[in-house]
Design a protein around this motif. Structure first.
Motif, PDB file in Angstrom:
ATOM      1  N   PRO A 165      35.295  -8.161 -24.032  1.00  0.00           N
ATOM      2  CA  PRO A 165      34.472  -7.059 -24.553  1.00  0.00           C
ATOM      3  C   PRO A 165      32.986  -7.411 -24.562  1.00  0.00           C
ATOM      4  O   PRO A 165      32.612  -8.587 -24.643  1.00  0.00           O
ATOM      5  CB  PRO A 165      34.985  -6.880 -25.983  1.00  0.00           C
ATOM      6  CG  PRO A 165      36.303  -7.541 -26.021  1.00  0.00           C
ATOM      7  CD  PRO A 165      36.280  -8.627 -24.982  1.00  0.00           C
ATOM      8  N   ALA A 166      32.159  -6.391 -24.510  1.00  0.00           N
ATOM      9  CA  ALA A 166      30.712  -6.586 -24.581  1.00  0.00           C
ATOM     10  C   ALA A 166      30.354  -7.186 -25.937  1.00  0.00           C
ATOM     11  O   ALA A 166      31.070  -7.010 -26.923  1.00  0.00           O
ATOM     12  CB  ALA A 166      29.997  -5.254 -24.396  1.00  0.00           C
ATOM     13  N   SER A 167      29.247  -7.885 -25.981  1.00  0.00           N
ATOM     14  CA  SER A 167      28.770  -8.456 -27.228  1.00  0.00           C
ATOM     15  C   SER A 167      28.497  -7.341 -28.231  1.00  0.00           C
ATOM     16  O   SER A 167      28.041  -6.263 -27.873  1.00  0.00           O
ATOM     17  CB  SER A 167      27.488  -9.250 -26.978  1.00  0.00           C
ATOM     18  OG  SER A 167      26.979  -9.724 -28.197  1.00  0.00           O
ATOM     19  N   GLU A 168      28.779  -7.609 -29.478  1.00  0.00           N
ATOM     20  CA  GLU A 168      28.445  -6.667 -30.545  1.00  0.00           C
ATOM     21  C   GLU A 168      27.353  -7.242 -31.432  1.00  0.00           C
ATOM     22  O   GLU A 168      27.017  -6.676 -32.465  1.00  0.00           O
ATOM     23  CB  GLU A 168      29.694  -6.325 -31.353  1.00  0.00           C
ATOM     24  CG  GLU A 168      30.709  -5.544 -30.530  1.00  0.00           C
ATOM     25  CD  GLU A 168      31.930  -5.118 -31.337  1.00  0.00           C
ATOM     26  OE1 GLU A 168      31.980  -5.395 -32.552  1.00  0.00           O
ATOM     27  OE2 GLU A 168      32.831  -4.517 -30.748  1.00  0.00           O
ATOM     28  N   ASN A 169      26.806  -8.389 -31.038  1.00  0.00           N
ATOM     29  CA  ASN A 169      25.763  -9.036 -31.821  1.00  0.00           C
ATOM     30  C   ASN A 169      24.438  -8.318 -31.649  1.00  0.00           C
ATOM     31  O   ASN A 169      24.144  -7.789 -30.585  1.00  0.00           O
ATOM     32  CB  ASN A 169      25.592 -10.491 -31.372  1.00  0.00           C
ATOM     33  CG  ASN A 169      26.840 -11.304 -31.613  1.00  0.00           C
ATOM     34  OD1 ASN A 169      27.520 -11.117 -32.602  1.00  0.00           O
ATOM     35  ND2 ASN A 169      27.146 -12.206 -30.705  1.00  0.00           N
ATOM     36  N   PRO A 170      23.606  -8.328 -32.691  1.00  0.00           N
ATOM     37  CA  PRO A 170      22.249  -7.785 -32.522  1.00  0.00           C
ATOM     38  C   PRO A 170      21.399  -8.784 -31.736  1.00  0.00           C
ATOM     39  O   PRO A 170      21.710  -9.970 -31.672  1.00  0.00           O
ATOM     40  CB  PRO A 170      21.744  -7.639 -33.962  1.00  0.00           C
ATOM     41  CG  PRO A 170      22.535  -8.654 -34.736  1.00  0.00           C
ATOM     42  CD  PRO A 170      23.875  -8.757 -34.053  1.00  0.00           C
ATOM     43  N   ILE A 171      20.327  -8.305 -31.165  1.00  0.00           N
ATOM     44  CA  ILE A 171      19.391  -9.171 -30.459  1.00  0.00           C
ATOM     45  C   ILE A 171      18.477  -9.801 -31.510  1.00  0.00           C
ATOM     46  O   ILE A 171      17.818  -9.077 -32.260  1.00  0.00           O
ATOM     47  CB  ILE A 171      18.550  -8.382 -29.433  1.00  0.00           C
ATOM     48  CG1 ILE A 171      19.465  -7.663 -28.430  1.00  0.00           C
ATOM     49  CG2 ILE A 171      17.571  -9.291 -28.715  1.00  0.00           C
ATOM     50  CD1 ILE A 171      18.741  -6.651 -27.561  1.00  0.00           C
ATOM     51  N   PRO A 172      18.422 -11.140 -31.608  1.00  0.00           N
ATOM     52  CA  PRO A 172      17.568 -11.776 -32.615  1.00  0.00           C
ATOM     53  C   PRO A 172      16.085 -11.453 -32.407  1.00  0.00           C
ATOM     54  O   PRO A 172      15.617 -11.363 -31.283  1.00  0.00           O
ATOM     55  CB  PRO A 172      17.797 -13.275 -32.395  1.00  0.00           C
ATOM     56  CG  PRO A 172      19.022 -13.384 -31.563  1.00  0.00           C
ATOM     57  CD  PRO A 172      19.137 -12.110 -30.795  1.00  0.00           C
ATOM     58  N   ASN A 173      15.375 -11.279 -33.506  1.00  0.00           N
ATOM     59  CA  ASN A 173      13.920 -11.067 -33.489  1.00  0.00           C
ATOM     60  C   ASN A 173      13.496  -9.912 -32.587  1.00  0.00           C
ATOM     61  O   ASN A 173      12.476  -9.988 -31.918  1.00  0.00           O
ATOM     62  CB  ASN A 173      13.184 -12.340 -33.068  1.00  0.00           C
ATOM     63  CG  ASN A 173      13.548 -13.508 -33.945  1.00  0.00           C
ATOM     64  OD1 ASN A 173      13.620 -13.379 -35.162  1.00  0.00           O
ATOM     65  ND2 ASN A 173      13.805 -14.648 -33.329  1.00  0.00           N
ATOM     66  N   PHE A 174      14.290  -8.859 -32.564  1.00  0.00           N
ATOM     67  CA  PHE A 174      13.992  -7.717 -31.709  1.00  0.00           C
ATOM     68  C   PHE A 174      14.376  -6.449 -32.437  1.00  0.00           C
ATOM     69  O   PHE A 174      15.475  -6.337 -32.960  1.00  0.00           O
ATOM     70  CB  PHE A 174      14.794  -7.826 -30.400  1.00  0.00           C
ATOM     71  CG  PHE A 174      14.650  -6.643 -29.490  1.00  0.00           C
ATOM     72  CD1 PHE A 174      13.501  -6.460 -28.738  1.00  0.00           C
ATOM     73  CD2 PHE A 174      15.672  -5.716 -29.363  1.00  0.00           C
ATOM     74  CE1 PHE A 174      13.372  -5.374 -27.887  1.00  0.00           C
ATOM     75  CE2 PHE A 174      15.554  -4.622 -28.517  1.00  0.00           C
ATOM     76  CZ  PHE A 174      14.390  -4.458 -27.771  1.00  0.00           C
ATOM     77  N   THR A 175      13.480  -5.511 -32.468  1.00  0.00           N
ATOM     78  CA  THR A 175      13.770  -4.201 -33.029  1.00  0.00           C
ATOM     79  C   THR A 175      13.859  -3.231 -31.866  1.00  0.00           C
ATOM     80  O   THR A 175      12.908  -3.073 -31.108  1.00  0.00           O
ATOM     81  CB  THR A 175      12.667  -3.759 -34.003  1.00  0.00           C
ATOM     82  OG1 THR A 175      12.559  -4.752 -35.024  1.00  0.00           O
ATOM     83  CG2 THR A 175      13.005  -2.427 -34.645  1.00  0.00           C
ATOM     84  N   SER A 176      15.016  -2.625 -31.732  1.00  0.00           N
ATOM     85  CA  SER A 176      15.229  -1.681 -30.636  1.00  0.00           C
ATOM     86  C   SER A 176      14.679  -0.323 -31.009  1.00  0.00           C
ATOM     87  O   SER A 176      15.242   0.344 -31.870  1.00  0.00           O
ATOM     88  CB  SER A 176      16.731  -1.528 -30.343  1.00  0.00           C
ATOM     89  OG  SER A 176      17.302  -2.745 -30.002  1.00  0.00           O
ATOM     90  N   PRO A 177      13.589   0.071 -30.384  1.00  0.00           N
ATOM     91  CA  PRO A 177      13.103   1.431 -30.664  1.00  0.00           C
ATOM     92  C   PRO A 177      14.004   2.431 -29.959  1.00  0.00           C
ATOM     93  O   PRO A 177      14.490   2.179 -28.870  1.00  0.00           O
ATOM     94  CB  PRO A 177      11.705   1.433 -30.053  1.00  0.00           C
ATOM     95  CG  PRO A 177      11.789   0.444 -28.933  1.00  0.00           C
ATOM     96  CD  PRO A 177      12.774  -0.608 -29.398  1.00  0.00           C
ATOM     97  N   ALA A 178      14.250   3.531 -30.624  1.00  0.00           N
ATOM     98  CA  ALA A 178      14.988   4.586 -29.931  1.00  0.00           C
ATOM     99  C   ALA A 178      14.112   5.091 -28.801  1.00  0.00           C
ATOM    100  O   ALA A 178      12.888   5.084 -28.909  1.00  0.00           O
ATOM    101  CB  ALA A 178      15.318   5.709 -30.909  1.00  0.00           C
ATOM    102  N   PRO A 179      14.701   5.482 -27.687  1.00  0.00           N
ATOM    103  CA  PRO A 179      13.886   6.021 -26.587  1.00  0.00           C
ATOM    104  C   PRO A 179      13.006   7.173 -27.058  1.00  0.00           C
ATOM    105  O   PRO A 179      13.374   7.931 -27.957  1.00  0.00           O
ATOM    106  CB  PRO A 179      14.929   6.497 -25.570  1.00  0.00           C
ATOM    107  CG  PRO A 179      16.093   5.601 -25.817  1.00  0.00           C
ATOM    108  CD  PRO A 179      16.113   5.406 -27.320  1.00  0.00           C
ATOM    109  N   ASP A 180      11.831   7.253 -26.463  1.00  0.00           N
ATOM    110  CA  ASP A 180      10.882   8.337 -26.761  1.00  0.00           C
ATOM    111  C   ASP A 180      11.565   9.684 -26.616  1.00  0.00           C
ATOM    112  O   ASP A 180      12.401   9.871 -25.718  1.00  0.00           O
ATOM    113  CB  ASP A 180       9.685   8.302 -25.809  1.00  0.00           C
ATOM    114  CG  ASP A 180       8.714   7.191 -26.119  1.00  0.00           C
ATOM    115  OD1 ASP A 180       8.723   6.696 -27.269  1.00  0.00           O
ATOM    116  OD2 ASP A 180       7.944   6.834 -25.226  1.00  0.00           O
ATOM    117  N   GLN A 181      11.173  10.612 -27.438  1.00  0.00           N
ATOM    118  CA  GLN A 181      11.717  11.954 -27.353  1.00  0.00           C
ATOM    119  C   GLN A 181      10.987  12.814 -26.325  1.00  0.00           C
ATOM    120  O   GLN A 181      11.346  13.946 -26.096  1.00  0.00           O
ATOM    121  CB  GLN A 181      11.661  12.632 -28.735  1.00  0.00           C
ATOM    122  CG  GLN A 181      12.493  11.909 -29.772  1.00  0.00           C
ATOM    123  CD  GLN A 181      13.963  11.801 -29.407  1.00  0.00           C
ATOM    124  OE1 GLN A 181      14.580  12.778 -29.025  1.00  0.00           O
ATOM    125  NE2 GLN A 181      14.519  10.627 -29.517  1.00  0.00           N
ATOM    126  N   GLY A 182       9.967  12.226 -25.667  1.00  0.00           N
ATOM    127  CA  GLY A 182       9.286  12.938 -24.590  1.00  0.00           C
ATOM    128  C   GLY A 182       8.022  13.517 -24.951  1.00  0.00           C
ATOM    129  O   GLY A 182       7.294  13.914 -25.539  1.00  0.00           O
TER     130      GLY A 182
END
Length: 172
Positions: free
Chosen positions: A155-172
């Motif tokens: 299965p794909a990793s379910e871990n978060p990426i350390p020291n990284f904040t995932s911004p939601a994609p721009d709404q346009g």
């Protein structure tokens, strides 16, 4: 007769595209944390040992579903390029850390820690890992390629990426 059957089976095997395992998707719900995988090809690549050019965020209204995940793009043009040849643009190892795969596991790939090698996009998990990866990129790719067939079905990793904040994609 046996040779003919084997030849037909082999031809059929090579004619069918090889689909990868589960794409890494973080809390944003997007592959590559919602960053535009086509845009990497136009970013400036830096010498080994220097921080990568930041990735380009995609937009929530310009997406494609591929390999069980949603990819976001910064423009319709990039989306169209992706649709023409998605396997060229997706990161290796389904978006997992290339160094992690070279060590035998699946951990998340950080979209801002990237490098294109031999026309393939590779991601890594942390700045420290990038240092290990860059000590021997060809050797690490060789190890990862040898390990991937045994890791891919997991299965794909379910871990978060350390020291990284995932911004939601721009709404346009």
């Amino acid at each position: 007769m046996k040779r003919m059957i084997m030849a037909i089976a082999a031809a059929g095997f090579f004619a069918v595209p090889a689909f990868a395992g589960e794409q890494f998707v973080d809390a944003t719900g997007y592959a590559v944390s919602g960053y535009d995988v086509v845009a990497y090809r136009s970013l400036a690549e830096v010498p080994v040992g220097q921080a990568a050019t930041p990735a380009v965020p995609g937009r929530a209204d310009i997406t494609v579903d591929y390999n069980g995940a949603t990819f976001a793009f910064s423009s319709e043009e990039n989306r169209a390029k992706f649709l023409e040849k998605p396997e060229f643009y997706v990161p290796q190892y389904d978006g997992h850390c290339a160094y992690g795969v070279s060590k035998g596991g699946k951990v998340p790939g950080n979209p801002n820690l990237w490098r294109i090698v031999d026309d393939k996009l590779y991601l890594n998990i942390t700045k420290n890992v990038v240092g290990f990866w860059e000590e021997d990129i060809p050797g690490n790719i060789n190890l990862a390629e040898g390990n991937w067939p045994g890791i891919d079905p997991k299965p794909a990793s379910e871990n978060p990426i350390p020291n990284f904040t995932s911004p939601a994609p721009d709404q346009g």
